[in-house]
Motif scaffolding. Structure first.
Motif, PDB file in Angstrom:
ATOM      1  N   LEU A  56       0.826  -1.210   0.000  1.00 46.55           N
ATOM      2  CA  LEU A  56       0.000   0.000   0.000  1.00 46.55           C
ATOM      3  C   LEU A  56       0.859   1.258   0.000  1.00 46.55           C
ATOM      4  CD1 LEU A  56      -2.613  -1.171   2.654  1.00 46.55           C
ATOM      5  CD2 LEU A  56      -2.868  -1.182   0.166  1.00 46.55           C
ATOM      6  N   SER A  57       1.932   1.238   0.768  1.00 44.85           N
ATOM      7  CA  SER A  57       2.851   2.378   0.816  1.00 44.85           C
ATOM      8  C   SER A  57       4.195   1.870   1.317  1.00 44.85           C
ATOM      9  CB  SER A  57       2.320   3.470   1.762  1.00 44.85           C
ATOM     10  OG  SER A  57       2.248   2.987   3.097  1.00 44.85           O
ATOM     11  N   TRP A  58       5.277   2.529   0.867  1.00 45.34           N
ATOM     12  CA  TRP A  58       6.607   2.120   1.329  1.00 45.34           C
ATOM     13  C   TRP A  58       7.576   3.272   1.132  1.00 45.34           C
ATOM     14  CZ3 TRP A  58       7.249  -1.996   4.201  1.00 45.34           C
ATOM     15  CH2 TRP A  58       8.559  -2.347   4.583  1.00 45.34           C
ATOM     16  N   GLN A  59       8.449   3.464   2.099  1.00 43.12           N
ATOM     17  CA  GLN A  59       9.413   4.556   2.030  1.00 43.12           C
ATOM     18  C   GLN A  59      10.707   4.142   2.715  1.00 43.12           C
ATOM     19  OE1 GLN A  59       7.952   8.394   3.327  1.00 43.12           O
ATOM     20  NE2 GLN A  59       9.975   8.984   4.088  1.00 43.12           N
ATOM     21  N   LEU A  60      11.828   4.460   2.078  1.00 44.31           N
ATOM     22  CA  LEU A  60      13.137   4.289   2.697  1.00 44.31           C
ATOM     23  C   LEU A  60      13.627   5.634   3.198  1.00 44.31           C
ATOM     24  CD1 LEU A  60      15.042   1.906   0.244  1.00 44.31           C
ATOM     25  CD2 LEU A  60      13.776   1.311   2.319  1.00 44.31           C
ATOM     26  N   ASP A  61      14.153   5.647   4.421  1.00 43.02           N
ATOM     27  CA  ASP A  61      14.745   6.860   4.991  1.00 43.02           C
ATOM     28  C   ASP A  61      16.255   6.654   5.024  1.00 43.02           C
ATOM     29  OD1 ASP A  61      12.217   8.099   5.515  1.00 43.02           O
ATOM     30  OD2 ASP A  61      11.989   6.742   7.219  1.00 43.02           O
ATOM     31  N   LEU A  62      16.953   7.328   4.116  1.00 42.47           N
ATOM     32  CA  LEU A  62      18.381   7.100   3.927  1.00 42.47           C
ATOM     33  C   LEU A  62      19.146   8.419   4.004  1.00 42.47           C
ATOM     34  CD1 LEU A  62      18.065   4.679   0.868  1.00 42.47           C
ATOM     35  CD2 LEU A  62      18.325   4.045   3.278  1.00 42.47           C
ATOM     36  N   PRO A  63      20.455   8.355   4.229  1.00 40.95           N
ATOM     37  CA  PRO A  63      21.244   9.591   4.324  1.00 40.95           C
ATOM     38  C   PRO A  63      21.285  10.388   3.031  1.00 40.95           C
ATOM     39  CG  PRO A  63      22.476   7.700   5.179  1.00 40.95           C
ATOM     40  CD  PRO A  63      21.242   7.156   4.542  1.00 40.95           C
ATOM     41  N   ARG A  64      21.012   9.738   1.896  1.00 42.55           N
ATOM     42  CA  ARG A  64      21.015  10.450   0.620  1.00 42.55           C
ATOM     43  C   ARG A  64      20.068   9.758  -0.339  1.00 42.55           C
ATOM     44  NH1 ARG A  64      26.975  10.298  -1.371  1.00 42.55           N
ATOM     45  NH2 ARG A  64      26.984  11.557   0.496  1.00 42.55           N
ATOM     46  N   PRO A  65      19.615  10.437  -1.386  1.00 43.19           N
ATOM     47  CA  PRO A  65      18.688   9.817  -2.344  1.00 43.19           C
ATOM     48  C   PRO A  65      19.358   8.663  -3.090  1.00 43.19           C
ATOM     49  CG  PRO A  65      18.729  12.214  -2.581  1.00 43.19           C
ATOM     50  CD  PRO A  65      19.866  11.857  -1.685  1.00 43.19           C
ATOM     51  N   VAL A  66      18.575   7.629  -3.375  1.00 41.19           N
ATOM     52  CA  VAL A  66      19.047   6.488  -4.161  1.00 41.19           C
ATOM     53  C   VAL A  66      17.962   6.103  -5.159  1.00 41.19           C
ATOM     54  CG1 VAL A  66      20.566   5.552  -2.369  1.00 41.19           C
ATOM     55  CG2 VAL A  66      18.168   4.862  -2.426  1.00 41.19           C
ATOM     56  N   ARG A  67      18.354   5.391  -6.214  1.00 41.80           N
ATOM     57  CA  ARG A  67      17.401   4.947  -7.225  1.00 41.80           C
ATOM     58  C   ARG A  67      17.113   3.467  -7.036  1.00 41.80           C
ATOM     59  NH1 ARG A  67      19.666   6.459 -12.964  1.00 41.80           N
ATOM     60  NH2 ARG A  67      20.777   4.628 -12.291  1.00 41.80           N
ATOM     61  N   ALA A  68      15.883   3.074  -7.331  1.00 40.10           N
ATOM     62  CA  ALA A  68      15.500   1.659  -7.259  1.00 40.10           C
ATOM     63  C   ALA A  68      15.886   0.963  -8.561  1.00 40.10           C
ATOM     64  CB  ALA A  68      13.997   1.530  -7.020  1.00 40.10           C
ATOM     65  N   GLN A  69      16.293  -0.297  -8.437  1.00 40.80           N
ATOM     66  CA  GLN A  69      16.552  -1.144  -9.586  1.00 40.80           C
ATOM     67  C   GLN A  69      16.185  -2.565  -9.220  1.00 40.80           C
ATOM     68  OE1 GLN A  69      20.959  -1.634 -10.185  1.00 40.80           O
ATOM     69  NE2 GLN A  69      21.059  -0.102  -8.557  1.00 40.80           N
ATOM     70  N   LEU A  70      16.162  -3.455 -10.187  1.00 42.33           N
ATOM     71  CA  LEU A  70      15.884  -4.860  -9.923  1.00 42.33           C
ATOM     72  C   LEU A  70      17.173  -5.646 -10.026  1.00 42.33           C
ATOM     73  CD1 LEU A  70      12.561  -5.573 -11.886  1.00 42.33           C
ATOM     74  CD2 LEU A  70      12.853  -5.155  -9.433  1.00 42.33           C
ATOM     75  N   ASP A  71      17.407  -6.557  -9.063  1.00 41.46           N
ATOM     76  CA  ASP A  71      18.567  -7.434  -9.173  1.00 41.46           C
ATOM     77  C   ASP A  71      18.200  -8.624 -10.071  1.00 41.46           C
ATOM     78  OD1 ASP A  71      17.232  -9.395  -7.691  1.00 41.46           O
ATOM     79  OD2 ASP A  71      18.431  -9.129  -5.882  1.00 41.46           O
ATOM     80  N   PRO A  72      19.143  -9.504 -10.391  1.00 44.58           N
ATOM     81  CA  PRO A  72      18.848 -10.605 -11.321  1.00 44.58           C
ATOM     82  C   PRO A  72      17.746 -11.556 -10.855  1.00 44.58           C
ATOM     83  CG  PRO A  72      21.210 -10.296 -11.110  1.00 44.58           C
ATOM     84  CD  PRO A  72      20.574  -9.432 -10.072  1.00 44.58           C
ATOM     85  N   PHE A  73      17.428 -11.541  -9.557  1.00 44.18           N
ATOM     86  CA  PHE A  73      16.396 -12.428  -9.036  1.00 44.18           C
ATOM     87  C   PHE A  73      15.047 -11.745  -8.896  1.00 44.18           C
ATOM     88  CE2 PHE A  73      20.445 -14.093  -7.438  1.00 44.18           C
ATOM     89  CZ  PHE A  73      20.388 -15.371  -7.955  1.00 44.18           C
ATOM     90  N   GLY A  74      14.950 -10.489  -9.343  1.00 43.75           N
ATOM     91  CA  GLY A  74      13.677  -9.776  -9.289  1.00 43.75           C
ATOM     92  C   GLY A  74      13.436  -9.019  -8.002  1.00 43.75           C
ATOM     93  N   ASN A  75      14.428  -8.975  -7.105  1.00 42.65           N
ATOM     94  CA  ASN A  75      14.291  -8.199  -5.878  1.00 42.65           C
ATOM     95  C   ASN A  75      14.471  -6.711  -6.172  1.00 42.65           C
ATOM     96  OD1 ASN A  75      14.230 -10.539  -4.022  1.00 42.65           O
ATOM     97  ND2 ASN A  75      16.353 -10.787  -4.663  1.00 42.65           N
ATOM     98  N   ILE A  76      13.737  -5.868  -5.449  1.00 45.12           N
ATOM     99  CA  ILE A  76      13.937  -4.425  -5.555  1.00 45.12           C
ATOM    100  C   ILE A  76      15.193  -4.071  -4.767  1.00 45.12           C
ATOM    101  CG2 ILE A  76      12.971  -2.151  -5.055  1.00 45.12           C
ATOM    102  CD1 ILE A  76      10.175  -3.468  -5.299  1.00 45.12           C
ATOM    103  N   LEU A  77      16.138  -3.447  -5.441  1.00 47.39           N
ATOM    104  CA  LEU A  77      17.457  -3.174  -4.862  1.00 47.39           C
ATOM    105  C   LEU A  77      17.752  -1.684  -4.907  1.00 47.39           C
ATOM    106  CD1 LEU A  77      20.385  -4.066  -3.973  1.00 47.39           C
ATOM    107  CD2 LEU A  77      20.887  -4.240  -6.430  1.00 47.39           C
ATOM    108  N   HIS A  78      18.277  -1.165  -3.793  1.00 48.17           N
ATOM    109  CA  HIS A  78      18.799   0.193  -3.742  1.00 48.17           C
ATOM    110  C   HIS A  78      20.276   0.096  -3.332  1.00 48.17           C
ATOM    111  CE1 HIS A  78      14.446   0.865  -3.176  1.00 48.17           C
ATOM    112  NE2 HIS A  78      14.650   2.030  -3.740  1.00 48.17           N
TER     113      HIS A  78
END
Length: 204
Positions: free
Chosen positions: A37-59
């Motif tokens: 429904l909603s999801w947020q990462l709180d990190l020291p700096r902005p990052v982009r989402a990508q998919l790893d070879p197994f389909g996991n969402i990776l930052h």
């Protein structure tokens, strides 16, 4: 069931670190069983989402200036369909037959898998394997390290959720059943036992 999740990991270093890279797989994705429904990462700096070879969402979080601590937060809400147990995926299951250093099956694990499952390669066999490993390996926090292999934990007859998972993967893969390591959250009515968790999924 709707879950509200708030997760924070803090790294403190004894000495100042000049640079570091964090591979973050902290973002769930929609599936037949769960809807984010909603999801947020709180990190020291902005990052982009990508998919790893197994389909996991990776930052990938890269810190290229000196630091003594890193705080990583994740929060959001997820709906779970408790009545749906199996899920269907389009990706090939063949990569999940490969052994890794932590899931390499030695002779003891191969023999254990054969004893528990015999010629069966169905759901009942895997449930028997799960119960057998639970009986053989006592859940003992602190008895293993993050780099303890399945063979080491099995030989020591104790471990935590990651060790039970590694042993299950070693056994299942030795039987020719694709299986994979899953990490997520363990829900408990008792807030003192809320924790991240590890378990296995097998492809049938």
């Amino acid at each position: 069931m709707r879950l509200s999740i708030s997760h924070e990991t803090t790294y403190h270093y004894e000495d100042q670190v000049r640079a570091s890279i964090q591979y973050l797989r902290l973002t769930p994705h929609d599936s037949e069983r769960q809807h984010v429904l909603s999801w947020q990462l709180d990190l020291p700096r902005p990052v982009r989402a990508q998919l790893d070879p197994f389909g996991n969402i990776l930052h990938v979080l890269t810190m290229d200036e000196p630091h003594e601590a890193i705080i990583i937060g994740a929060r959001g809400q997820v709906d779970i369909d408790e009545l749906r147990e199996a899920e269907h995926e389009s990706q090939s299951a063949l990569p999940f037959l490969r052994f890794t250093r932590l899931t390499e099956a030695d002779e003891a694990l191969r023999a254990f898998a054969e004893k528990e499952c015999k010629q069966r390669r169905d759901r009942t066999a895997l449930i028997d394997l799960m119960h057998g490993l639970n009986q053989h390996m006592t859940y003992t926090p602190g008895s293993t390290e993050v780099d303890t292999s399945a063979a080491q934990a099995f030989s020591g007859r104790s471990g935590v959720c990651q060790d039970h998972t590694h042993a299950f993967l070693a056994c299942a893969r030795s039987l020719g059943i694709p299986s994979r390591y899953v990490s997520g959250y363990l829900y408990s009515e008792n807030s003192e036992h809320l924790a991240s968790h590890a378990w296995a999924e097998a492809w049938l």
